[in-house]
Design a protein around this motif. Structure first.
Motif, PDB file in Angstrom:
ATOM      1  N   LEU A  59       0.855  -1.182   0.000  1.00  0.00           N
ATOM      2  CA  LEU A  59       0.000   0.000   0.000  1.00  0.00           C
ATOM      3  C   LEU A  59       0.897   1.240   0.000  1.00  0.00           C
ATOM      4  O   LEU A  59       1.911   1.279   0.701  1.00  0.00           O
ATOM      5  N   SER A  60       0.470   2.251  -0.753  1.00  0.00           N
ATOM      6  CA  SER A  60       1.288   3.453  -0.903  1.00  0.00           C
ATOM      7  C   SER A  60       0.606   4.672  -0.290  1.00  0.00           C
ATOM      8  O   SER A  60      -0.623   4.807  -0.327  1.00  0.00           O
ATOM      9  N   CYS A  61       1.417   5.553   0.259  1.00  0.00           N
ATOM     10  CA  CYS A  61       0.943   6.832   0.792  1.00  0.00           C
ATOM     11  C   CYS A  61       1.941   7.890   0.353  1.00  0.00           C
ATOM     12  O   CYS A  61       3.135   7.794   0.666  1.00  0.00           O
ATOM     13  N   ARG A  62       1.456   8.885  -0.386  1.00  0.00           N
ATOM     14  CA  ARG A  62       2.331   9.941  -0.888  1.00  0.00           C
ATOM     15  C   ARG A  62       1.904  11.276  -0.288  1.00  0.00           C
ATOM     16  O   ARG A  62       0.723  11.634  -0.325  1.00  0.00           O
ATOM     17  N   ALA A  63       2.871  12.015   0.231  1.00  0.00           N
ATOM     18  CA  ALA A  63       2.600  13.309   0.853  1.00  0.00           C
ATOM     19  C   ALA A  63       2.894  14.452  -0.115  1.00  0.00           C
ATOM     20  O   ALA A  63       3.829  14.372  -0.912  1.00  0.00           O
ATOM     21  N   SER A  64       2.097  15.501  -0.013  1.00  0.00           N
ATOM     22  CA  SER A  64       2.251  16.657  -0.899  1.00  0.00           C
ATOM     23  C   SER A  64       3.501  17.480  -0.579  1.00  0.00           C
ATOM     24  O   SER A  64       3.935  18.300  -1.390  1.00  0.00           O
ATOM     25  N   GLN A  65       4.052  17.273   0.597  1.00  0.00           N
ATOM     26  CA  GLN A  65       5.334  17.871   0.977  1.00  0.00           C
ATOM     27  C   GLN A  65       5.984  16.935   1.989  1.00  0.00           C
ATOM     28  O   GLN A  65       5.310  16.049   2.526  1.00  0.00           O
ATOM     29  N   SER A  66       7.251  17.136   2.231  1.00  0.00           N
ATOM     30  CA  SER A  66       7.958  16.214   3.117  1.00  0.00           C
ATOM     31  C   SER A  66       7.350  16.210   4.523  1.00  0.00           C
ATOM     32  O   SER A  66       7.078  17.263   5.102  1.00  0.00           O
ATOM     33  N   VAL A  67       7.149  14.997   5.044  1.00  0.00           N
ATOM     34  CA  VAL A  67       6.714  14.831   6.432  1.00  0.00           C
ATOM     35  C   VAL A  67       7.805  14.155   7.247  1.00  0.00           C
ATOM     36  O   VAL A  67       7.563  13.647   8.338  1.00  0.00           O
ATOM     37  N   SER A  68       9.024  14.153   6.670  1.00  0.00           N
ATOM     38  CA  SER A  68      10.163  13.528   7.330  1.00  0.00           C
ATOM     39  C   SER A  68       9.828  12.061   7.639  1.00  0.00           C
ATOM     40  O   SER A  68       9.435  11.325   6.744  1.00  0.00           O
ATOM     41  N   SER A  69       9.950  11.667   8.891  1.00  0.00           N
ATOM     42  CA  SER A  69       9.614  10.292   9.260  1.00  0.00           C
ATOM     43  C   SER A  69       8.344  10.246  10.112  1.00  0.00           C
ATOM     44  O   SER A  69       8.092   9.278  10.818  1.00  0.00           O
ATOM     45  N   PHE A  70       7.552  11.328  10.048  1.00  0.00           N
ATOM     46  CA  PHE A  70       6.376  11.430  10.904  1.00  0.00           C
ATOM     47  C   PHE A  70       5.122  10.910  10.220  1.00  0.00           C
ATOM     48  O   PHE A  70       4.181  11.661   9.932  1.00  0.00           O
ATOM     49  N   LEU A  71       5.105   9.607   9.971  1.00  0.00           N
ATOM     50  CA  LEU A  71       3.981   8.997   9.286  1.00  0.00           C
ATOM     51  C   LEU A  71       3.574   7.705   9.995  1.00  0.00           C
ATOM     52  O   LEU A  71       4.430   6.942  10.438  1.00  0.00           O
ATOM     53  N   ALA A  72       2.251   7.499  10.080  1.00  0.00           N
ATOM     54  CA  ALA A  72       1.713   6.307  10.714  1.00  0.00           C
ATOM     55  C   ALA A  72       0.678   5.650   9.811  1.00  0.00           C
ATOM     56  O   ALA A  72       0.158   6.267   8.882  1.00  0.00           O
ATOM     57  N   TRP A  73       0.387   4.405  10.123  1.00  0.00           N
ATOM     58  CA  TRP A  73      -0.638   3.632   9.413  1.00  0.00           C
ATOM     59  C   TRP A  73      -1.631   3.075  10.438  1.00  0.00           C
ATOM     60  O   TRP A  73      -1.253   2.631  11.525  1.00  0.00           O
ATOM     61  N   TYR A  74      -2.915   3.097  10.044  1.00  0.00           N
ATOM     62  CA  TYR A  74      -3.983   2.548  10.860  1.00  0.00           C
ATOM     63  C   TYR A  74      -4.763   1.523  10.050  1.00  0.00           C
ATOM     64  O   TYR A  74      -4.876   1.641   8.822  1.00  0.00           O
ATOM     65  N   GLN A  75      -5.333   0.568  10.742  1.00  0.00           N
ATOM     66  CA  GLN A  75      -6.236  -0.420  10.146  1.00  0.00           C
ATOM     67  C   GLN A  75      -7.622  -0.201  10.716  1.00  0.00           C
ATOM     68  O   GLN A  75      -7.779   0.030  11.926  1.00  0.00           O
ATOM     69  N   GLN A  76      -8.628  -0.259   9.856  1.00  0.00           N
ATOM     70  CA  GLN A  76     -10.005  -0.140  10.329  1.00  0.00           C
ATOM     71  C   GLN A  76     -10.863  -1.238   9.724  1.00  0.00           C
ATOM     72  O   GLN A  76     -10.910  -1.396   8.505  1.00  0.00           O
ATOM     73  N   LYS A  77     -11.550  -1.969  10.587  1.00  0.00           N
ATOM     74  CA  LYS A  77     -12.484  -2.985  10.151  1.00  0.00           C
ATOM     75  C   LYS A  77     -13.902  -2.445  10.264  1.00  0.00           C
ATOM     76  O   LYS A  77     -14.149  -1.517  11.046  1.00  0.00           O
ATOM     77  N   PRO A  78     -14.844  -3.010   9.510  1.00  0.00           N
ATOM     78  CA  PRO A  78     -16.219  -2.485   9.527  1.00  0.00           C
ATOM     79  C   PRO A  78     -16.793  -2.408  10.932  1.00  0.00           C
ATOM     80  O   PRO A  78     -16.714  -3.372  11.699  1.00  0.00           O
ATOM     81  N   GLY A  79     -17.355  -1.252  11.256  1.00  0.00           N
ATOM     82  CA  GLY A  79     -18.001  -1.075  12.545  1.00  0.00           C
ATOM     83  C   GLY A  79     -17.056  -0.891  13.715  1.00  0.00           C
ATOM     84  O   GLY A  79     -17.494  -0.852  14.866  1.00  0.00           O
ATOM     85  N   GLN A  80     -15.760  -0.800  13.431  1.00  0.00           N
ATOM     86  CA  GLN A  80     -14.774  -0.652  14.504  1.00  0.00           C
ATOM     87  C   GLN A  80     -14.005   0.659  14.360  1.00  0.00           C
ATOM     88  O   GLN A  80     -13.943   1.247  13.283  1.00  0.00           O
ATOM     89  N   ALA A  81     -13.406   1.071  15.468  1.00  0.00           N
ATOM     90  CA  ALA A  81     -12.516   2.219  15.430  1.00  0.00           C
ATOM     91  C   ALA A  81     -11.205   1.822  14.756  1.00  0.00           C
ATOM     92  O   ALA A  81     -10.830   0.644  14.751  1.00  0.00           O
ATOM     93  N   PRO A  82     -10.515   2.778  14.197  1.00  0.00           N
ATOM     94  CA  PRO A  82      -9.185   2.485  13.651  1.00  0.00           C
ATOM     95  C   PRO A  82      -8.241   1.986  14.749  1.00  0.00           C
ATOM     96  O   PRO A  82      -8.432   2.286  15.935  1.00  0.00           O
ATOM     97  N   ARG A  83      -7.227   1.248  14.316  1.00  0.00           N
ATOM     98  CA  ARG A  83      -6.213   0.736  15.232  1.00  0.00           C
ATOM     99  C   ARG A  83      -4.849   1.112  14.686  1.00  0.00           C
ATOM    100  O   ARG A  83      -4.580   0.900  13.494  1.00  0.00           O
ATOM    101  N   LEU A  84      -3.999   1.634  15.553  1.00  0.00           N
ATOM    102  CA  LEU A  84      -2.648   2.000  15.131  1.00  0.00           C
ATOM    103  C   LEU A  84      -1.843   0.751  14.813  1.00  0.00           C
ATOM    104  O   LEU A  84      -1.759  -0.163  15.623  1.00  0.00           O
ATOM    105  N   LEU A  85      -1.269   0.728  13.611  1.00  0.00           N
ATOM    106  CA  LEU A  85      -0.421  -0.401  13.199  1.00  0.00           C
ATOM    107  C   LEU A  85       1.062  -0.041  13.286  1.00  0.00           C
ATOM    108  O   LEU A  85       1.862  -0.756  13.877  1.00  0.00           O
TER     109      LEU A  85
END
Lengths: 121, 107
Positions: free
Chosen positions: B21-47
């Protein structure tokens, strides 16, 4: 282990104020240098950050909502709150409160279960 | 405001396959990036946080990489419970923003 729970009305009339509270358990909201946040998700859409409040008192809001949003902390109740005024149907969403992964960062972990707020007359 | 663009919007794969999976930022965010998973009917979870650090309890099949403006979440071998929505988020400056999400669905 930190746990968060949102509470508040599930139905708000247009032009009125949406008010939600997040109750924190398993830790003190005022201990440490933590950011606490509100995020929302319209039905079938993505996540939108609303704003965050620091245990030291600093607050940051999404510019798109800033004129209508107020986030505050009640340390005596271990709660933080969200108020969004002049709501419209576009504010219908699941509203989440979220806690900090660690001191000083803005990664949201854990999250509350979320509460659906519908704006309708 | 940093705009995060995720691609593809949908990924159709079979259990056991790998996912990128890819995530591209419009400007540099250095190393300050996170990913979350969300299943139906649930809150996101930090991965993943800070590009490549797994959050507590996250299996080793999830890994993150990248820097600056281009980031990747890799799932080495999809388990049935991994079929979900995935969002990236930055914290390099205010306002915090999320990507639009990638849905990983069963083929």
């Amino acid at each position: 282990q930190l746990q968060l729970q949102e509470s508040g009305p599930g139905l708000v009339k247009p032009s009125e104020t949406l008010s939600l509270t997040c109750t924190v358990s398993g830790g003190s909201i005022s201990s440490g240098l933590y950011w606490w946040g509100w995020i929302r998700q319209p039905p079938g859409k993505g996540l939108e950050w609303i704003g965050s409040i620091h245990s030291g008192g600093s607050i940051n809001y999404n510019p798109s909502l800033k004129s209508r949003v107020t986030i505050s902390v009640d340390a005596s109740k271990n709660q933080f709150s969200l108020k969004l005024n002049s709501v419209t149907a576009a504010d219908t969403a699941v509203y989440y409160c979220a806690g900090p992964r660690s001191t000083g960062d803005h990664w949201f972990d854990p999250w509350g279960q979320g509460t659906l707020v519908t704006v309708s007359s | 405001e940093v705009v995060l663009t995720q691609s593809p919007a949908t990924l159709s794969l079979s259990p056991g396959e790998g996912a990128t999976l890819s995530c591209r930022a419009s400007q540099s965010v250095s190393s300050f990036l996170a990913w979350y998973q969300q299943k139906p009917g649930q809150a996101p979870r930090l991965l993943i946080y800070d590009v490549s650090n797994r959050a507590t309890g996250i299996p080793a099949r999830f890994s993150g990489s990248g820097s600056g403006t281009d980031f990747t979440l890799t799932i080495s071998s999809l388990e049935p419970e991994d079929f979900a929505l995935y969002y990236c988020q930055h914290r390099s400056n205010w306002p915090l923003t999320f990507g639009g999400g990638t849905k990983v669905e069963i083929k």
